[in-house]
Write an enzyme that holds these catalytic residues in place. Structure first.
Site, PDB file in Angstrom:
ATOM      1  N   GLU A 172       0.849  -1.187   0.000  1.00  0.00           N
ATOM      2  CA  GLU A 172       0.000   0.000   0.000  1.00  0.00           C
ATOM      3  C   GLU A 172       0.890   1.244   0.000  1.00  0.00           C
ATOM      4  O   GLU A 172       1.975   1.252   0.580  1.00  0.00           O
ATOM      5  CB  GLU A 172      -0.876  -0.005   1.246  1.00  0.00           C
ATOM      6  N   LYS A 195      -9.548   1.458  -2.408  1.00  0.00           N
ATOM      7  CA  LYS A 195      -9.743   0.933  -1.060  1.00  0.00           C
ATOM      8  C   LYS A 195     -11.123   1.311  -0.528  1.00  0.00           C
ATOM      9  O   LYS A 195     -11.497   2.490  -0.505  1.00  0.00           O
ATOM     10  CB  LYS A 195      -8.644   1.487  -0.153  1.00  0.00           C
ATOM     11  N   CYS A 255      -5.029  -3.239   2.890  1.00  0.00           N
ATOM     12  CA  CYS A 255      -4.771  -2.953   4.293  1.00  0.00           C
ATOM     13  C   CYS A 255      -6.002  -3.131   5.195  1.00  0.00           C
ATOM     14  O   CYS A 255      -6.363  -4.256   5.515  1.00  0.00           O
ATOM     15  CB  CYS A 255      -4.165  -1.558   4.427  1.00  0.00           C
TER      16      CYS A 255
END
Length: 275
Positions: free
Chosen positions: A41, A114, A156
């Protein structure tokens, strides 16, 4: 067997430096026989200073890190999952945290924004408000026909939401990539457990390239890039050092594990709670 590489990096505040380091990682991964490289990330800029980020972040079409990685993938004939970049959202005022799957011709084969944003106050005093700067994504993504089969994408904090992994596995993902920049306290407590759980629940491989060490903006990240097989066994662990790690994936392992414990076929729709 498919050979892959994971780049465990210590990304800083200078995107030009990051672009050069990523190009070198692509070359090293290809030289090491990997068919695909996975990066963490925020592979371009990792910076908690919003004013400085605003000066360094570009729209996707103008991002030098993305262009450099695409050129390197073409030059060395390797696929890359560029874990994510901070980019300007063309449709709004906020940024997006966007990952890319790039093929061995340098073409973008998939994008993922995300979905779950990290807004937390940790007992250590660390406070993160990702939603203050970023717009969350809305769609799950599976990229078909990569060297590791059909690849589901997460980033994440998405790791803590098993419904996303359930959706990806039901859509046919054989591998799910979880690039990350986990904090040290949350990494020590939950990183290995969550990644192994997601692999076991879905009966697939999980690949998690991670940020590591102390960064230019002062934060510290956990490292321990992992490759986990469908039985929950850790095939590779990057520990706390920067650089590449390699692993071999036997995709036949997916069917072997799913035949032993066929969780996907046993899933049922759950009705409302009865009081």
């Amino acid at each position: 067997m498919v050979r892959i590489a994971l780049y465990q990096s210590r990304t800083g505040i200078d995107p030009e430096a990051s672009a050069g380091a990523l190009a070198s990682a692509v070359e090293e991964a290809a030289s090491g026989g990997a068919a695909m490289l996975f990066t963490p990330e925020m592979s371009g800029v990792l910076d908690g200073n919003r004013d400085r980020v605003a000066r360094n972040v570009r729209a996707e079409a103008d991002d030098r890190v993305l262009a450099t990685v695409g050129e390197a993938a073409l030059r060395h004939g390797i696929w890359v999952h560029l874990g994510s970049l901070a980019l300007r959202d063309e449709g709004g005022e906020k940024l997006v945290n966007r990952g890319f799957v790039i093929d061995d011709r340098g073409e973008i084969r998939g994008r993922y924004d995300k979905i779950h944003l990290f807004d937390v106050d940790l007992p250590t005093g660390e406070s993160w408000r990702e939603s203050a700067s970023y717009r969350g994504g809305k769609s799950s993504v599976v990229v078909r026909g990569t060297p590791v089969g059909d690849l589901g994408l997460a980033i994440c904090y998405d790791l803590r939401f098993p419904a996303l992994f359930e959706r990806l596995s039901e859509a046919g993902a054989q591998v799910i990539s979880v690039p990350a920049a986990f904090t040290v306290p949350t990494g020590m407590a939950h990183w290995h457990t969550l990644l192994r759980a997601r692999a076991i629940e879905a009966g697939l491989f999980v690949i998690a390239a991670a940020q590591c060490g102390e960064h230019a903006d002062g934060r510290r990240t956990f490292g321990h890039s992992l490759v986990v097989d469908p039985w929950g066994e850790v095939l590779a662990d990057g520990g706390e050092r920067n650089g590449l790690i390699f692993a071999e994936l036997d995709l036949a392992r997916i069917e072997e594990v799913r035949s032993r414990i066929p969780v996907l076929s046993h899933r049922r729709a759950i009705g409302p709670v009865v009081n």
